[in-house]
Design an enzyme around this catalytic site. Structure first.
Site, PDB file in Angstrom:
ATOM      1  CD  GLU A 140       1.431   0.006   9.967  1.00  0.00           C
ATOM      2  OE1 GLU A 140       0.514   0.820   9.700  1.00  0.00           O
ATOM      3  OE2 GLU A 140       2.180  -0.484   9.100  1.00  0.00           O
ATOM      4  CE  LYS A 198      -5.840   3.530   8.283  1.00  0.00           C
ATOM      5  NZ  LYS A 198      -4.555   4.265   8.190  1.00  0.00           N
TER       6      LYS A 198
HETATM    7  O1  KIV Z   1      -3.083   1.618   4.360  1.00  0.00           O
HETATM    8  C1  KIV Z   1      -3.316   0.620   5.042  1.00  0.00           C
HETATM    9  O2  KIV Z   1      -3.622  -0.467   4.533  1.00  0.00           O
HETATM   10  C2  KIV Z   1      -3.225   0.748   6.484  1.00  0.00           C
HETATM   11  C3  KIV Z   1      -3.206  -0.507   7.283  1.00  0.00           C
HETATM   12  C4  KIV Z   1      -1.875  -1.152   7.176  1.00  0.00           C
HETATM   13  C5  KIV Z   1      -3.623  -0.270   8.683  1.00  0.00           C
HETATM   14  O3  KIV Z   1      -3.132   1.825   6.982  1.00  0.00           O
END
Ligand code: KIV
Length: 277
Positions: free
Chosen positions: A185, A116
């Protein structure tokens, strides 16, 4: 019964059928194992580990090596949940080549199923290149904690029409770049619903209302293990911190007063052998 590994096409099918997708963060082997056993679709090894596990003030200092270390543990604890490794700040910004190399580490060294990364339209070329290299990418728009300073802190994004339109365009561009999923978010629920309706890839909300295709929360917030602050969008399902403190105080007291270890916690030796010592 052993469940099989969740796949991207199953996640897409869930969106098509209107079935909600579940995502939870995990940063270590025992938590990953519990999340997996709970039947949660996807585990995010979030760079939030910087705050909730490593004690940093933000996600900014988190390094690639720290992420890989924790992702390895999570992968070992996971059988069926789809594991997403969060690329830390500055691991995908310097060059596309470096972004591909670092994304590759999540898959090759830490056995993650995907990565991600945060950012809107500007990140589309990076996502395109990582996907072309064969690594699935989950995008992340709205409040992007790694660059929160640029937006003057942790604030809800997309509240006015202009910034909402920019987020819609980012979502379109990231889908076109090949992202298989997108985390949104801290954006207004109406905007999240609009983006969810328009995209063919699943949207996962955190502080983005109930009309996203799925939801994610930070594990330590959900179980009450992070005491520094709790964002408005969090629902705490259990408050473990006081319970754990109580158990630790009881342990300390029992060691100090000699109640622990009791007879059931020690190993016996035959009397004749003991006499020979
Ligand atoms: O780092 C994380 O846990 C995240 C979530 C809040 C989506 O990016």
């Amino acid at each position: 019964m052993d469940r099989k590994k969740v796949t991207i096409s199953e996640l897409m099918q869930k969106k098509e059928k209107g079935q909600k997708i579940t995502m939870m963060t995990a940063y270590d082997y025992p938590t990953a194992s519990l999340v997996d056993q709970a039947g949660i679709d996807t585990i995010l090894v979030g760079d939030s580990l910087g705050m909730v596990v490593l004690g940093y003030d933000s996600t900014v200092p988190v390094t690639m090596d720290e992420m890989i270390h924790h992702c390895k543990a999570v992968s070992r604890g996971t059988k069926s949940s789809f594991v997403i490794g969060d690329m830390p700040f500055m691991s995908y910004h310097v060059s596309v080549e470096q972004a591909i190399t670092n994304a590759g580490r999540f898959v090759k060294e830490a056995a993650c199923d995907s990565v991600k990364l945060e950012g809107g339209t500007d990140m589309a070329p990076v996502i395109k290149a990582i996907v072309k290299a064969g690594i699935p990418v989950c995008a992340h728009i709205g409040l992007t904690p790694q660059t929160a300073t640029m937006f003057s802190g942790f604030k809800v994004q997309g509240k006015d029409a202009e910034s909402a339109k920019a987020l819609i365009q980012s979502a379109r561009d990231l889908e076109a770049a090949g992202a298989f999923m997108i985390v949104m978010e801290c954006i207004p629920d109406i905007l999240a619903a609009r983006i969810t309706k328009e995209l063919t890839i699943p949207t996962i909300g955190i502080g983005a209302g109930k009309d996203c295709d799925g939801q994610v929360l930070v594990y330590h917030d959900l179980v009450g293990l992070f005491e520094r602050f709790t964002p408005k969008f969090v629902k705490q399902y259990i408050n473990l911190s006081p319970k754990i403190k109580e158990a630790l105080i009881q342990y300390r007291t029992e060691v100090e007063d000699g109640t622990f270890p009791g007879p059931g916690h020690t190993f016996a030796m035959k009397k004749e052998e003991a006499e020979k010592i």
